[in-house]
Write an enzyme that holds these catalytic residues in place. Structure first.
Site, mmCIF file in Angstrom:
data_model
loop_
_atom_site.group_PDB
_atom_site.id
_atom_site.type_symbol
_atom_site.label_atom_id
_atom_site.label_comp_id
_atom_site.label_asym_id
_atom_site.label_seq_id
_atom_site.Cartn_x
_atom_site.Cartn_y
_atom_site.Cartn_z
ATOM 1 N N SER A 40 0.697 -1.049 0.051
ATOM 2 C CA SER A 40 0.296 0.022 -0.050
ATOM 3 C C SER A 40 1.056 1.263 -0.099
ATOM 4 O O SER A 40 1.926 1.238 0.845
ATOM 5 C CB SER A 40 -0.907 -0.117 1.859
ATOM 6 O OG SER A 40 -1.381 1.378 1.453
ATOM 7 N N TYR A 51 -2.502 0.033 9.396
ATOM 8 C CA TYR A 51 -2.742 -0.564 8.792
ATOM 9 C C TYR A 51 -0.688 -0.670 7.673
ATOM 10 O O TYR A 51 -1.047 -1.396 6.993
ATOM 11 C CB TYR A 51 -3.375 0.352 7.506
ATOM 12 C CG TYR A 51 -3.990 0.098 5.770
ATOM 13 C CD1 TYR A 51 -4.108 -1.234 5.771
ATOM 14 C CD2 TYR A 51 -3.482 0.593 5.131
ATOM 15 C CE1 TYR A 51 -4.798 -1.409 4.694
ATOM 16 C CE2 TYR A 51 -3.983 0.944 4.438
ATOM 17 C CZ TYR A 51 -4.075 -0.880 3.621
ATOM 18 O OH TYR A 51 -4.529 -1.227 2.248
#
Lengths: 234, 103
Positions: free
Chosen positions: A131, A144
């Site tokens: 990501s 995250y």
């Protein structure tokens, strides 16, 4: 690559996973998808399993079924993942455990079991999901980002450990795509994020499948341990 | 599921034979319970051990109908690995199968 290619996609019920399932099924791949909830996608060459990717026994049963039904697995796309936006001081430990479990443990478990089947043919492709939250050090996404950083490390080490089995392991880091994962993020924040990319636009689904296509090509057997971020982030 | 330790050991012995063939490692003796698989004096390197584990998990699934993961913290230990000999490995598998039965 054999014909047909057998591909497993986690988190295939919606979002990017659903897009990949539909597009590779349309290309003639045998696609196996999994998610916690049932999928309404139906195709002759699509099979869906309902399971939690951190349930070791359920995952083993799915792989056993894949081995018995198709006799092989050529590609694993570890797409399933969850996110939570919060300030670190307001983040409960239960959220941390949940995110790390699904994103890191799930990717590990699926890769471990996939590699066992792939090793029999001395060939396989594992594609993980990184990501932009990692290179951009996104505020509000500490856990995250940490889980995705772990996936990057996992990708790089697995590339070494699985190379002897003819398995490549790479990761794609999509630019923000309009999916459920970002639908609750304020527009202003998304605009600021996209402004940090070299190419300032939202990511589209084909941008992601383009990278997956590259990683899984037979000619890409010398490409492993790599992370490709979209939008020009590095 | 009622699996005798002896039948598990037979499964391990059969698998060791197959891994020897896969790896092209010729041994002068047939594998036995005392055959050292891994660690000091063992006939398998870590790659060979992984091949054996993959084969065994598959056979256990197909022939015994049980899903187990042959994973252990001590797997790579030179002295305490449950994968050290055919007999220790068979004992370890039997324990896992028992746990599955009682889960």
């Amino acid at each position: 690559m054999p014909d047909p290619v057998v591909m497993l996609i986690t988190g295939a019920r919606k979002g990017i996973g659903r897009y990949l399932a539909e597009s590779y099924a349309a290309k003639g791949f045998v696609v196996v998808g999994c998610s916690r909830e049932p999928s309404d996608f139906q195709a002759e060459n699509y099979q869906h399993f309902c399971l939690d990717i951190v349930d070791e026994r359920a995952v083993q049963k799915m792989f056993s079924a894949i081995r018995r039904t198709y006799g092989r697995l050529d590609v694993l796309v570890n797409n399933a993942g969850i996110a939570s936006m919060n300030h670190v001081l307001l983040t409960p430990v239960s959220t941390v455990q949940k995110i790390l479990s699904t994103n890191v443990v799930g990717t590990f478990l699926l890769s471990r079991e996939a590699a066992k089947i792939m090793s029999k043919n001395k060939a396989g492709r594992i594609v993980n999901f990184a990501s932009l939250a990692v290179p951009l050090r996104l505020e509000g996404e500490a856990i995250y980002a940490a889980s995705k950083a772990a996936i990057v490390s996992l990708t790089q080490v697995l590339a070494y450990e699985l190379a002897d089995f003819g398995i490549t392991v790479n990761a794609v880091g999509p630019a923000p795509v309009k999916t459920d994962l970002v639908c609750h993020v304020p527009q202003e924040k998304m605009d600021r994020l996209i402004a940090r990319q070299a190419v300032k636009r939202w990511g589209e689904m084909p941008d992601i499948s383009n990278v997956v296509d590259f990683f899984i090509r037979p000619d890409s057997d010398f490409v492993t341990g790599q992370v490709i971020y979209l939008g020009g982030i590095s | 599921m009622n699996i005798e330790n002896g039948s598990v050991e037979a499964l391990v012995l059969q698998s060791v034979g197959e891994v020897r063939e896969q790896l092209g490692t010729s041994q002068s003796t047939e594998p036995s319970g005392q055959t050292v698989l891994f660690g000091l004096g063992g006939e398998l390197d870590s790659l060979g051990l992984v091949n054996l584990v993959i084969l065994l998990e598959e056979k256990i699934s197909d022939e015994l109908g049980a899903q187990i993961a042959l994973t252990d913290e001590r797997a790579m230990s030179q002295e305490r690995s449950p994968f050290r000999t055919v007999t220790t490995l068979a004992g370890y598998i039997s324990r896992l199968l028992d746990e599955t039965k009682h889960a």
